[in-house]
Design an enzyme around this catalytic site. Structure first.
Site, PDB file in Angstrom:
ATOM      1  N   ILE A   7      -9.847 -12.394  23.352  1.00 43.67           N
ATOM      2  CA  ILE A   7      -8.980 -11.386  23.960  1.00 43.67           C
ATOM      3  C   ILE A   7      -7.704 -11.338  23.132  1.00 43.67           C
ATOM      4  O   ILE A   7      -7.003 -12.333  22.994  1.00 43.67           O
ATOM      5  CB  ILE A   7      -8.673 -11.731  25.429  1.00 43.67           C
ATOM      6  CG1 ILE A   7      -9.973 -11.820  26.221  1.00 43.67           C
ATOM      7  CG2 ILE A   7      -7.735 -10.694  26.024  1.00 43.67           C
ATOM      8  CD1 ILE A   7      -9.819 -12.365  27.634  1.00 43.67           C
ATOM      9  N   CYS A   8      -7.413 -10.166  22.564  1.00 44.99           N
ATOM     10  CA  CYS A   8      -6.322 -10.004  21.602  1.00 44.99           C
ATOM     11  C   CYS A   8      -5.431  -8.844  22.039  1.00 44.99           C
ATOM     12  O   CYS A   8      -5.760  -8.128  22.980  1.00 44.99           O
ATOM     13  CB  CYS A   8      -6.950  -9.744  20.243  1.00 44.99           C
ATOM     14  SG  CYS A   8      -5.813  -9.407  18.932  1.00 44.99           S
ATOM     15  N   ALA A   9      -4.326  -8.651  21.342  1.00 43.47           N
ATOM     16  CA  ALA A   9      -3.399  -7.563  21.690  1.00 43.47           C
ATOM     17  C   ALA A   9      -4.088  -6.210  21.592  1.00 43.47           C
ATOM     18  O   ALA A   9      -4.180  -5.478  22.568  1.00 43.47           O
ATOM     19  CB  ALA A   9      -2.164  -7.613  20.809  1.00 43.47           C
ATOM     20  N   ALA A  39      -6.347  -6.941  25.206  1.00 44.31           N
ATOM     21  CA  ALA A  39      -5.888  -7.596  26.438  1.00 44.31           C
ATOM     22  C   ALA A  39      -6.016  -6.668  27.647  1.00 44.31           C
ATOM     23  O   ALA A  39      -6.216  -7.140  28.768  1.00 44.31           O
ATOM     24  CB  ALA A  39      -4.446  -8.062  26.275  1.00 44.31           C
TER      25      ALA A  39
END
Length: 107
Positions: A7-9, A39
């Site tokens: 889960i990333c920006a 996210a």
């Protein structure tokens, strides 16, 4: 096959990390597929529980507690990625791959 979700920006840099980490793990004979999302979608994906492990990128660690609570509720591990394991160079990929193998073995 085990499935792991980063889960990333925005999910763009993590897509590269996911691809390279999957290649690293396959080369080690591990049947693990790593994917990535933003996210914004993290909570929904944890709720679905389609993955065996959820990893929170360093740039989205402010959401970790919320994601962890969701993971605890559905029985799925949620782990922060240390910054040194989130670098798309061989050393970073190896650290991320080893983190994944360690966390999957703890299940």
């Amino acid at each position: 096959m085990k499935k792991v979700l980063i889960i990333c920006a925005a999910g763009m840099s993590s897509s590269l990390m996911a691809k390279k980490t999957t290649e690293f793990l396959k080369a080690k004979g591990q049947d693990v597929e790593v994917d990535a999302i933003s996210a914004n979608e993290g909570g929904k994906m944890i709720e679905k529980s389609d993955f065996d492990l959820f990893l929170v990128s360093p740039q989205t660690k402010m959401y970790y507690q919320k994601f962890k609570e969701t993971g605890d509720r559905v029985g799925k591990p949620v782990v922060n990625i240390p910054p040194q394991a989130y670098i798309p160079v061989p050393m970073g990929i190896e650290k991320l791959g080893n983190l994944i193998l360690q966390e999957l073995s703890n299940k």
